[in-house]
Design a protein around this motif. Structure first.
Motif, mmCIF file in Angstrom:
data_model
loop_
_atom_site.group_PDB
_atom_site.id
_atom_site.type_symbol
_atom_site.label_atom_id
_atom_site.label_comp_id
_atom_site.label_asym_id
_atom_site.label_seq_id
_atom_site.Cartn_x
_atom_site.Cartn_y
_atom_site.Cartn_z
ATOM 1 N N GLY A 127 0.430 -1.140 0.060
ATOM 2 C CA GLY A 127 -0.259 0.163 0.002
ATOM 3 C C GLY A 127 0.597 1.309 -0.295
ATOM 4 N N THR B 286 -0.872 -12.272 12.479
ATOM 5 C CA THR B 286 -0.731 -11.096 11.574
ATOM 6 C C THR B 286 -0.703 -9.581 11.961
ATOM 7 N N LYS C 68 1.400 6.271 10.519
ATOM 8 C CA LYS C 68 0.056 6.067 9.108
ATOM 9 C C LYS C 68 0.449 4.876 7.751
ATOM 10 N N GLY D 124 -2.016 1.277 7.554
ATOM 11 C CA GLY D 124 -2.171 1.099 5.995
ATOM 12 C C GLY D 124 -2.139 -0.848 6.332
ATOM 13 N N GLN E 95 -2.961 -3.040 7.606
ATOM 14 C CA GLN E 95 -4.135 -3.883 7.926
ATOM 15 C C GLN E 95 -5.381 -3.980 6.193
ATOM 16 N N ASP E 96 -5.291 -2.919 5.619
ATOM 17 C CA ASP E 96 -5.929 -3.027 4.931
ATOM 18 C C ASP E 96 -5.288 -3.473 2.848
ATOM 19 N N GLN E 97 -3.961 -4.155 3.366
ATOM 20 C CA GLN E 97 -3.049 -4.780 2.342
ATOM 21 C C GLN E 97 -3.724 -6.223 2.411
ATOM 22 N N SER E 98 -3.175 -7.438 1.173
ATOM 23 C CA SER E 98 -2.884 -8.288 1.254
ATOM 24 C C SER E 98 -2.253 -9.195 2.620
ATOM 25 N N GLN F 110 1.998 -9.582 2.287
ATOM 26 C CA GLN F 110 2.637 -9.646 4.035
ATOM 27 C C GLN F 110 3.775 -10.601 4.418
#
Length: 132
Positions: free
Chosen positions: A13, A61, A77, A81, A83-86, A90
């Motif tokens: 992200g 996670t 920040k 971010g 948390q909203d990525q694949s 990761q």
């Protein structure tokens, strides 16, 4: 010779940024500490492997995101971010850190290996028609 983990920031992200992280002593220590934390926190009390995996997913996670943020020196920040990525992307980055910096590997998230094992079991079925 130095080893690197390289990845495109867009995978986590962060657009227009590429990461090339060297196996410095500092980074190897960080990866080892995060891996040890993950192992210590992994709950193995449940005999059901599916329940065990699902129960450990929130911790997994979180620890993987923390590792990437720490090693890649992400801002608060940028870390938020993640948390909203694949998660699988990761996970692969985390696994690359383990492989290249510590010489260990996490299990694959893919089901492909299980299918191959099932196929080999079918081929060696002891109830083949050749037996009489």
């Amino acid at each position: 010779m130095a080893k690197y983990v390289e990845f495109d920031g867009s995978v986590i992200g962060i657009e227009n940024k590429n990461f090339k992280i060297i196996d410095s002593s500092k980074n190897v220590k960080k990866v080892a500490q995060h891996y040890q934390s993950l192992i210590k926190r992994f709950d193995t009390e449940d005999d059901d492997s599916i329940k065990q995996l699902v129960g450990n997913s929130p911790m997994l996670t979180e620890e993987i995101a923390n590792t990437i943020a720490d090693i890649a020196d992400l801002s608060a920040k940028e870390k938020a971010g993640l948390q909203d990525q694949s998660f699988s992307d990761q996970y692969n980055i985390f696994n690359d850190f383990l492989i290249k910096f510590l010489g260990i590997q996490m299990p694959s998230l893919d089901d492909d290996s299980d299918e191959d094992e099932d196929d080999s079991e079918v081929e060696t079925d002891p109830k083949s028609p050749d037996e009489n």
